[in-house]
Design a protein around this motif. Sequence first.
Motif, PDB file in Angstrom:
ATOM      1  N   CYS A 131      -5.624   2.307   2.512  1.00  0.00           N
ATOM      2  CA  CYS A 131      -4.438   2.466   2.078  1.00  0.00           C
ATOM      3  C   CYS A 131      -3.414   1.448   2.152  1.00  0.00           C
ATOM      4  O   CYS A 131      -2.666   1.013   1.254  1.00  0.00           O
ATOM      5  N   ARG A 132      -3.453   1.032   3.407  1.00  0.00           N
ATOM      6  CA  ARG A 132      -2.455  -0.225   3.698  1.00  0.00           C
ATOM      7  C   ARG A 132      -2.903  -1.709   2.849  1.00  0.00           C
ATOM      8  O   ARG A 132      -2.110  -2.116   2.436  1.00  0.00           O
ATOM      9  N   THR A 158      -1.816  -0.888  -0.702  1.00  0.00           N
ATOM     10  CA  THR A 158      -0.620  -0.999  -0.780  1.00  0.00           C
ATOM     11  C   THR A 158      -0.268  -2.646  -0.755  1.00  0.00           C
ATOM     12  O   THR A 158       0.773  -2.924  -1.705  1.00  0.00           O
ATOM     13  N   LEU A 212       9.409  -0.733  -1.676  1.00  0.00           N
ATOM     14  CA  LEU A 212       8.335   0.344  -1.592  1.00  0.00           C
ATOM     15  C   LEU A 212       7.294  -0.147  -0.748  1.00  0.00           C
ATOM     16  O   LEU A 212       6.576   0.825  -0.031  1.00  0.00           O
ATOM     17  N   CYS A 213       6.839  -1.176  -0.731  1.00  0.00           N
ATOM     18  CA  CYS A 213       5.680  -1.633  -0.036  1.00  0.00           C
ATOM     19  C   CYS A 213       6.012  -1.471   1.541  1.00  0.00           C
ATOM     20  O   CYS A 213       4.906  -1.081   2.239  1.00  0.00           O
ATOM     21  N   LEU A 240       5.980   2.255   2.290  1.00  0.00           N
ATOM     22  CA  LEU A 240       4.631   2.913   2.524  1.00  0.00           C
ATOM     23  C   LEU A 240       3.828   2.552   3.654  1.00  0.00           C
ATOM     24  O   LEU A 240       3.176   3.144   4.208  1.00  0.00           O
ATOM     25  N   PHE A 261       2.384   5.040   6.354  1.00  0.00           N
ATOM     26  CA  PHE A 261       1.144   5.153   6.550  1.00  0.00           C
ATOM     27  C   PHE A 261       0.714   4.690   7.942  1.00  0.00           C
ATOM     28  O   PHE A 261      -0.024   5.284   8.635  1.00  0.00           O
ATOM     29  N   ALA A 296      10.759   6.429   6.485  1.00  0.00           N
ATOM     30  CA  ALA A 296       9.535   6.472   6.304  1.00  0.00           C
ATOM     31  C   ALA A 296       8.597   6.926   7.687  1.00  0.00           C
ATOM     32  O   ALA A 296       7.582   7.792   7.403  1.00  0.00           O
TER      33      ALA A 296
END
Length: 254
Positions: free
Chosen positions: A23-24, A27, A37-38, A41, A45, A115
Amino acid sequence: MALGGVGASLLLMASIMVTVGLCRRLTRRQLRSHQRLCIFLLEMFSTFQICACTNELCLLGSVEPKPHTALTLTYGFTVLHGLTLTGSTCNPCGTLQPMWGGGISVKMGGLKIGAQFMAAVLARMFMHFIWSLEMAEPHFGALSQSCGNPMQTTELQAFCIELLFSVVFQLTILRVESVNPKYKVHLIALLITMLVYAGGNLTGAIFNPALAFSLHANCFYDKFLSYSLVYWIAPSLGTILVAFIWDEVLPRIS
């Protein structure tokens, strides 16, 4: 607890780490042009990985021989987190320190802390879903546990312990900034393991507000004031104290 149960937990945590790593990477590739946003996230994560794995590790605390197995797993997974989650703090206190020193803006710091807490909630929900399936021995009856009462001492002593551990941890992070990364991750893992050994039976030695909420949300619901003081305010004060001494006091006397 049977060896097979431990193996199932280790496999689950390894799967979480692999999934978070994918996922990282995705992203970074797809959201490179959307910086905020990056960052959000990536931090979410990373914190999810630490919270989810630590929730599972807590179920293995009774594995014999005690406490050697639990401490070995703590050290090992802390090293793995350090190697796989580079660039993320995964701790609101770790975000407060550069905010105080002006390294990041308050807005960006608030984004990262948001986050982290969102990841803490998601990790708890995810692990509760996994435990409800009861696919492995450690998960049997895990959901029936209410507040685990991690504070096995007075509130004042617990407050002081979490504050002290936060000071020690944040000072160490600052001191080892220039150390080779492949050695630094082991130094930090060793410190965390030592702090867990020293204070784990008294407060859990968490010194991470987001992780504390993920592990002991039921306790926050039952005794919000007590637990917020010990697991949110104390480590945050410790971080601010370290940042003040490091940025304001030491430069004047050196």
